[in-house]
Design a protein around this motif. Structure first.
Motif, PDB file in Angstrom:
ATOM      1  N   MET A 223       5.664   1.942   5.712  1.00 46.15           N
ATOM      2  CA  MET A 223       5.286   2.986   4.774  1.00 46.15           C
ATOM      3  C   MET A 223       5.147   2.811   3.487  1.00 46.15           C
ATOM      4  SD  MET A 223       7.117   6.741   4.619  1.00 46.15           S
ATOM      5  CE  MET A 223       8.038   6.696   5.814  1.00 46.15           C
ATOM      6  N   SER A 224       5.536   1.506   2.923  1.00 46.46           N
ATOM      7  CA  SER A 224       5.477   1.285   1.765  1.00 46.46           C
ATOM      8  C   SER A 224       4.273   0.944   1.181  1.00 46.46           C
ATOM      9  CB  SER A 224       6.494   0.213   1.294  1.00 46.46           C
ATOM     10  OG  SER A 224       6.169  -1.064   2.014  1.00 46.46           O
ATOM     11  N   ASP A 225       3.583   0.468   2.111  1.00 47.30           N
ATOM     12  CA  ASP A 225       2.089   0.109   1.963  1.00 47.30           C
ATOM     13  C   ASP A 225       1.182   1.129   1.720  1.00 47.30           C
ATOM     14  OD1 ASP A 225       2.446   0.493   4.561  1.00 47.30           O
ATOM     15  OD2 ASP A 225       0.573  -0.202   5.113  1.00 47.30           O
ATOM     16  N   ILE A 226       1.568   2.435   2.334  1.00 49.17           N
ATOM     17  CA  ILE A 226       0.658   3.444   2.157  1.00 49.17           C
ATOM     18  C   ILE A 226       1.104   4.346   0.763  1.00 49.17           C
ATOM     19  CG2 ILE A 226       0.351   5.872   3.146  1.00 49.17           C
ATOM     20  CD1 ILE A 226       1.383   4.503   5.833  1.00 49.17           C
ATOM     21  N   ALA A 227       2.592   4.186   0.671  1.00 49.97           N
ATOM     22  CA  ALA A 227       2.987   4.782  -0.558  1.00 49.97           C
ATOM     23  C   ALA A 227       2.715   4.108  -1.937  1.00 49.97           C
ATOM     24  CB  ALA A 227       4.422   5.035  -0.476  1.00 49.97           C
ATOM     25  N   SER A 228       2.355   2.758  -1.987  1.00 47.45           N
ATOM     26  CA  SER A 228       2.246   2.067  -3.107  1.00 47.45           C
ATOM     27  C   SER A 228       0.741   2.510  -3.774  1.00 47.45           C
ATOM     28  CB  SER A 228       2.143   0.535  -2.983  1.00 47.45           C
ATOM     29  OG  SER A 228       1.257   0.261  -1.882  1.00 47.45           O
ATOM     30  N   GLY A 229      -0.124   2.390  -2.941  1.00 53.80           N
ATOM     31  CA  GLY A 229      -1.431   3.066  -3.511  1.00 53.80           C
ATOM     32  C   GLY A 229      -1.574   4.357  -4.000  1.00 53.80           C
ATOM     33  N   ALA A 230      -0.785   5.412  -3.340  1.00 58.19           N
ATOM     34  CA  ALA A 230      -0.656   6.609  -3.923  1.00 58.19           C
ATOM     35  C   ALA A 230       0.075   6.493  -5.268  1.00 58.19           C
ATOM     36  CB  ALA A 230       0.232   7.502  -2.911  1.00 58.19           C
ATOM     37  N   LEU A 231       1.055   5.742  -5.306  1.00 57.16           N
ATOM     38  CA  LEU A 231       2.054   5.721  -6.743  1.00 57.16           C
ATOM     39  C   LEU A 231       1.165   5.073  -7.643  1.00 57.16           C
ATOM     40  CD1 LEU A 231       4.651   5.969  -7.896  1.00 57.16           C
ATOM     41  CD2 LEU A 231       5.280   3.777  -6.943  1.00 57.16           C
TER      42      LEU A 231
END
Length: 170
Positions: free
Chosen positions: A1-9
């Motif tokens: 999930m961190s790969d998905i969240a990092s872009g949004a962040l």
């Protein structure tokens, strides 16, 4: 999930950096109020007159907010529940009562920030011991992350938010 969240962040952070002077200007112009701080559909009772319940009483600083952020967030949560038509009505109703409506960029930042915060809260539930309803939190976090992306990308293309369904995507 961190790969998905990092872009949004990164998207939210980048827009925040760009719009920070506008946020400061809104603060200095006095449009910030003491509001609810966490206004979601479950905090609104549609009786006569309507009642708002369960504000963030434990931390006043979390209730100091741009009223457009507050109603935009309520509208975002309604959208996540399958009622995207509510947000524009709320923002328009507020605009009829208060001047200084922020532009689309700032509303997108408010929405993206709130959606990302909700994703973070979903992930925090996975750290509880014991985890209650573990099957719920990861898909919900991903939905909020995707909503974050839609919010921020709507700055570049306003049709993105309108054309992308939210309710039930995972």
């Amino acid at each position: 999930m961190s790969d998905i969240a990092s872009g949004a962040l990164v998207m939210v952070d980048s827009l925040l950096q760009r719009l920070w002077p506008r946020i400061e200007a809104r603060i200095l112009s006095g449009v910030i109020v003491e509001g609810h701080g966490d206004l979601r559909p479950e905090h609104v009772c549609l009786c006569q007159p309507p009642q708002i319940i369960d504000c963030l009483e434990f931390n006043r600083s979390m209730r100091i907010i741009d009223p457009y952020d507050e109603v935009n967030y309520l509208g975002l949560e309604c959208e996540m529940l399958g009622a995207p038509w509510i947000r524009p009505l709320l923002v328009e109703a507020l605009q009829n009562r208060l001047p200084d409506r922020p532009n689309a960029d700032l509303l997108a930042l408010y929405g993206g920030f709130r959606a990302l915060l909700r994703a973070r809260l979903c992930v925090a539930h996975l750290l509880d011991k014991p985890v209650r309803h573990p099957e719920k939190w990861r898909p919900l976090a991903i939905r909020y992350i995707r909503q974050t992306e839609r919010e921020i990308l709507s700055v570049r293309s306003p049709s993105i938010r309108k054309s992308t369904p939210v309710y039930g995507d995972a």
